[in-house]
Design a protein around this motif. Structure first.
Motif, PDB file in Angstrom:
ATOM      1  N   LYS A   1      30.529  42.724  49.555  1.00 30.93           N
ATOM      2  CA  LYS A   1      31.889  43.214  49.336  1.00 30.93           C
ATOM      3  C   LYS A   1      32.539  42.393  48.219  1.00 30.93           C
ATOM      4  CE  LYS A   1      36.203  44.217  51.858  1.00 30.93           C
ATOM      5  NZ  LYS A   1      36.136  45.677  51.627  1.00 30.93           N
ATOM      6  N   PHE A   2      32.942  43.075  47.153  1.00 31.67           N
ATOM      7  CA  PHE A   2      33.597  42.409  46.040  1.00 31.67           C
ATOM      8  C   PHE A   2      35.098  42.316  46.293  1.00 31.67           C
ATOM      9  CE2 PHE A   2      29.660  43.984  44.261  1.00 31.67           C
ATOM     10  CZ  PHE A   2      29.223  42.917  43.483  1.00 31.67           C
ATOM     11  N   ILE A   3      35.688  41.236  45.797  1.00 33.03           N
ATOM     12  CA  ILE A   3      37.123  41.028  45.970  1.00 33.03           C
ATOM     13  C   ILE A   3      37.772  40.818  44.603  1.00 33.03           C
ATOM     14  CG2 ILE A   3      36.849  40.035  48.271  1.00 33.03           C
ATOM     15  CD1 ILE A   3      37.296  37.265  46.988  1.00 33.03           C
ATOM     16  N   TYR A   4      39.093  40.920  44.587  1.00 36.86           N
ATOM     17  CA  TYR A   4      39.834  40.722  43.334  1.00 36.86           C
ATOM     18  C   TYR A   4      41.313  40.565  43.653  1.00 36.86           C
ATOM     19  CZ  TYR A   4      42.268  41.879  38.993  1.00 36.86           C
ATOM     20  OH  TYR A   4      43.104  41.862  37.909  1.00 36.86           O
ATOM     21  N   SER A   5      41.993  39.708  42.917  1.00 36.71           N
ATOM     22  CA  SER A   5      43.443  39.559  43.027  1.00 36.71           C
ATOM     23  C   SER A   5      44.064  39.716  41.640  1.00 36.71           C
ATOM     24  CB  SER A   5      43.822  38.186  43.587  1.00 36.71           C
ATOM     25  OG  SER A   5      45.216  37.957  43.421  1.00 36.71           O
ATOM     26  N   PRO A   6      44.984  40.667  41.472  1.00 35.45           N
ATOM     27  CA  PRO A   6      45.614  40.860  40.154  1.00 35.45           C
ATOM     28  C   PRO A   6      46.391  39.642  39.680  1.00 35.45           C
ATOM     29  CG  PRO A   6      46.030  42.748  41.584  1.00 35.45           C
ATOM     30  CD  PRO A   6      45.445  41.669  42.445  1.00 35.45           C
ATOM     31  N   THR A   7      46.802  38.760  40.606  1.00 35.57           N
ATOM     32  CA  THR A   7      47.605  37.598  40.218  1.00 35.57           C
ATOM     33  C   THR A   7      46.878  36.275  40.430  1.00 35.57           C
ATOM     34  OG1 THR A   7      48.621  37.539  42.411  1.00 35.57           O
ATOM     35  CG2 THR A   7      49.787  38.774  40.700  1.00 35.57           C
ATOM     36  N   GLY A   8      45.618  36.316  40.857  1.00 35.70           N
ATOM     37  CA  GLY A   8      44.883  35.076  41.110  1.00 35.70           C
ATOM     38  C   GLY A   8      43.930  34.736  39.986  1.00 35.70           C
ATOM     39  N   ASP A   9      43.221  33.586  40.142  1.00 35.90           N
ATOM     40  CA  ASP A   9      42.261  33.225  39.094  1.00 35.90           C
ATOM     41  C   ASP A   9      40.852  33.726  39.405  1.00 35.90           C
ATOM     42  OD1 ASP A   9      41.519  31.485  41.102  1.00 35.90           O
ATOM     43  OD2 ASP A   9      42.277  29.685  40.102  1.00 35.90           O
ATOM     44  N   ASN A  10      40.627  34.280  40.635  1.00 34.20           N
ATOM     45  CA  ASN A  10      39.386  34.989  40.979  1.00 34.20           C
ATOM     46  C   ASN A  10      38.132  34.182  40.658  1.00 34.20           C
ATOM     47  OD1 ASN A  10      40.575  37.693  41.779  1.00 34.20           O
ATOM     48  ND2 ASN A  10      41.382  37.513  39.706  1.00 34.20           N
ATOM     49  N   ARG A  11      38.068  32.975  41.216  1.00 30.31           N
ATOM     50  CA  ARG A  11      36.932  32.111  40.918  1.00 30.31           C
ATOM     51  C   ARG A  11      35.883  32.121  42.033  1.00 30.31           C
ATOM     52  NH1 ARG A  11      38.296  26.437  38.838  1.00 30.31           N
ATOM     53  NH2 ARG A  11      36.388  26.802  37.661  1.00 30.31           N
ATOM     54  N   GLU A  12      36.142  32.845  43.150  1.00 27.25           N
ATOM     55  CA  GLU A  12      35.154  32.906  44.226  1.00 27.25           C
ATOM     56  C   GLU A  12      33.909  33.648  43.744  1.00 27.25           C
ATOM     57  OE1 GLU A  12      38.265  33.878  44.394  1.00 27.25           O
ATOM     58  OE2 GLU A  12      39.264  33.241  46.249  1.00 27.25           O
ATOM     59  N   ARG A  13      32.788  33.390  44.418  1.00 31.60           N
ATOM     60  CA  ARG A  13      31.508  33.955  43.985  1.00 31.60           C
ATOM     61  C   ARG A  13      31.519  35.483  44.019  1.00 31.60           C
ATOM     62  NH1 ARG A  13      26.397  34.846  46.443  1.00 31.60           N
ATOM     63  NH2 ARG A  13      27.319  34.408  48.465  1.00 31.60           N
ATOM     64  N   GLN A  14      32.225  36.048  44.999  1.00 35.24           N
ATOM     65  CA  GLN A  14      32.236  37.500  45.149  1.00 35.24           C
ATOM     66  C   GLN A  14      33.393  38.164  44.397  1.00 35.24           C
ATOM     67  OE1 GLN A  14      33.088  35.256  47.332  1.00 35.24           O
ATOM     68  NE2 GLN A  14      34.295  36.031  49.060  1.00 35.24           N
ATOM     69  N   ALA A  15      34.141  37.377  43.624  1.00 36.66           N
ATOM     70  CA  ALA A  15      35.330  37.907  42.949  1.00 36.66           C
ATOM     71  C   ALA A  15      34.995  38.466  41.575  1.00 36.66           C
ATOM     72  CB  ALA A  15      36.385  36.820  42.820  1.00 36.66           C
ATOM     73  N   LEU A  16      35.680  39.538  41.230  1.00 35.78           N
ATOM     74  CA  LEU A  16      35.618  40.089  39.873  1.00 35.78           C
ATOM     75  C   LEU A  16      36.743  39.452  39.066  1.00 35.78           C
ATOM     76  CD1 LEU A  16      35.254  43.855  40.873  1.00 35.78           C
ATOM     77  CD2 LEU A  16      33.418  42.348  40.083  1.00 35.78           C
TER      78      LEU A  16
END
Length: 615
Positions: free
Chosen positions: A155-170
């Motif tokens: 499951k991929f994740i994403y935050s429009p206001t975050g820095d998205n540095r997690e392994r599963q983050a876009l």
């Protein structure tokens, strides 16, 4: 053009917004023309006409705006109606592709393989070991590692206001490119059109080009069941990621209403911005019938940037005398001063040394500028409200209840001795307030106390920096993790007062703003500060626009080939800043050749000789 013609633009938009016979349009709306008003009124009319059908079919009207602040304004005007989804382009894009995890994984598999091949090719051509090659080696290893572990992510994740540095983050760029790729193909094309039969994009000239091009393609493929409404003004394009000359990409069968009455600016400012844009296109504005005359002045200075605040204050007093408006003379808060770069505001407001380290790390920039960076929020949303409420016991308790983990529902339920626990909260609060008694503590001191008392949650990034201690020698700029830790170490050394000043600036509450950050806003008294040397950028050059410096060969080649260039970008920026003024405008130009700058602006018809002063 008359007010009747302006009303016609709103009527045209109303006829386009139809679920049965949709018609796409591009609304050309110059500065101060009431674009947001037209957008909101058109949506209200559509809702009243099609509410039952929208609810029955489970469909929504989508509005895409450029900033979270613009989202909030439109939502408020529409009274938070759930039939309208208002969001930034990144938030909207993620809402579309979220859940398409298998498709995202396969796209990433291809993209990462292409990136790896490109980097390996660059390394094969590299001459020896240097900073660039070492940085590329790190990028290569990161991409190889990500490709090898891709199948582990379900499951991929994403935050429009975050820095998205997690392994599963876009990351932000991937979400834009994924949406651009998927939106024009089924099934996402049908999902988009069925869910949102009407998509309205505000500030469309600055919307990311891949997504804008995809929306235009979707409209071509589904034009009988999809209305795409673009609102904007190509003269107000200030970011490089939009479609260059979007108006040239609009299909010939679209309707192109135009709003030309400027309801914001005085007559003198409207005349100025019309002359500024005359070399760019044929669109011209007219002031509203009861517009005041207004005042415009330019001050040309050949002085060092260290003296800038003193000169600007002197100029403000001069404007007070010329305009008869005493608000100019009450200090920085009496006007809105527009500067080219955030660090220029930092120098004037005293937060430059706090801002610069974090801004130098690319993945922290977005969260820093919009105030969502966790390292900021623990102070701006946690500590500041407590300090502000220090003399009111009830308000202090409310501030702590809102943000402290000690008063969370789970903590309170698991606490045996409620009285002792509340005493702990009170002691922690007193300790925090005591830190500020006749003192301006460092952020490190504040964060350390918060860690000890657990009054507020301290972000992991700051805990890591606290553990590392005082910053030593700057690390290799290409080592992103080391640079991030180093930036936070430098950040923690700064006094809390700098954080408070920056929080005010980030919230738009300070008397300063950037040329880029005030689009859509308006102020009675505007001072535009032009200083290429202090800004230190390369995308804009006011010295070239004012004829003080010659355009480069690249500038001339780009202009000849119809590509964007420094002169065009700077002209648009000047248009945006000058068009913020509701009463009077002062343009302050720091330049090595003030006499030449004056001669050129007078010759170009921007200002009269009596309106330009050399200091």
């Amino acid at each position: 053009m008359s007010e009747t013609a302006v009303a016609d633009a709103d009527t045209i938009i109303g006829t386009c917004l139809s679920l049965s016979t949709p018609k796409s349009f591009f609304l050309y709306a110059g500065a101060g023309s009431g674009k947001t008003h037209s957008l909101v009124e058109a949506i209200r009319e559509l809702k009243s006409r099609e509410r039952e059908r929208l609810i029955f079919e489970g469909r929504r009207i989508a509005v895409i705006t450029y900033t979270n602040a613009a989202c909030d304004e439109i939502l408020q005007r529409l009274e938070f109606d759930p039939l309208v989804e208002v969001s930034t382009i990144h938030a909207f894009a993620w809402r579309l592709i979220k859940g398409f995890d298998n498709e995202i994984r396969e796209w990433l598999r291809i993209k990462l393989a292409q990136d790896i091949e490109k980097i390996e090719g660059g390394l094969a051509r590299a001459r020896g070991d240097n900073k660039t090659s070492r940085a590329n080696q790190r990028k290569l290893q990161n991409k190889i590692r990500r490709l090898e572990t891709l199948d582990e992510i379900t499951k991929f994740i994403y935050s429009p206001t975050g820095d998205n540095r997690e392994r599963q983050a876009l990351n932000h760029d991937e979400v834009i490119k994924l949406t651009a790729t998927f939106a024009t193909e089924r099934p996402l094309l049908d999902v988009l059109v069925d869910r949102y039969p009407v998509v309205l994009i505000d500030e469309s000239q600055d919307t990311h080009a891949p997504v804008m091009e995809a929306f235009l393609k979707v409209q071509r493929l589904a034009q009988t069941r999809f209305c795409l409404g673009l609102l904007g003004d190509t003269m107000q394009q200030i970011y490089g990621h939009g479609v260059t000359r979007l108006d040239k990409e609009i299909p010939g069968d679209w309707l192109k209403p135009e709003k030309v009455v400027n309801h914001r600016c005085p007559r003198r400012v409207v005349d100025l911005i019309n002359v500024i844009r005359r070399t760019a296109d044929t669109h011209q504005q007219t002031p509203k019938p009861d517009a005041i005359e207004g005042v415009v002045r330019m001050y040309c200075i050949s002085q060092s940037q260290e003296q800038a605040p003193n000169f600007e204050e002197s100029i403000a007093h001069s404007m007070a005398a010329i305009t008869g408006d005493s608000e100019w003379a009450i200090g920085p808060e009496g006007r809105k001063t527009l500067i080219l770069e955030h660090k220029m505001a930092g120098r004037r407001m005293g937060f430059e040394k706090l801002f610069t380290p974090l801004y130098s790390v690319e993945h922290l920039q977005t969260g820093l500028l919009d105030g969502t960076l966790p390292a900021l929020r623990v102070f701006s949303e946690g500590v500041l409200p407590i300090l502000t409420a220090k003399d009111d016991h009830f308000l202090i308790l409310e501030a702590i209840r809102t943000s402290s983990p000690l008063l969370s529902k789970d903590t309170m339920q698991s606490t045996g001795d409620q009285s002792a626990h509340m005493q702990r909260v009170e002691d922690a609060t007193h300790a925090l307030l005591a830190l500020f008694e006749e003192n301006d503590p460092t952020l490190n001191e504040v964060a350390t106390l918060l860690l000890q008392t657990q009054l507020l949650d301290v972000p992991e990034a700051l805990i890591g920096a606290i553990v590392l201690g005082a910053p030593g020698e700057a690390p290799d700029p290409e080592d992103m993790n080391a640079m991030t830790n180093y930036a936070y170490q430098l950040f923690l050394e700064r006094p809390f007062s700098e954080l408070a000043a920056f929080a005010s600036y980030a919230d738009g509450l300070s008397p300063y703003g950037t040329h880029q950050g005030v689009k859509g806003l308006e102020f009675p008294r505007v001072m535009v500060v032009i200083n290429d040397e202090e800004a230190g950028g390369f995308l804009f050059s006011y010295d070239k626009l004012l004829g003080v410096k010659e355009p480069t060969k690249t500038d001339r080649d780009n202009e000849r080939d119809g590509k964007d260039n420094a002169l065009a970008r700077t002209r648009r920026l000047l248009y945006v800043t000058c068009s913020r003024a509701e009463k009077s405008l002062a343009i302050v130009v720091y330049t090595p050749q003030p006499t030449l700058a004056k001669r050129n602006v007078v010759a170009a018809g921007w200002l009269q000789e009596s309106e330009v002063e050399i200091l």
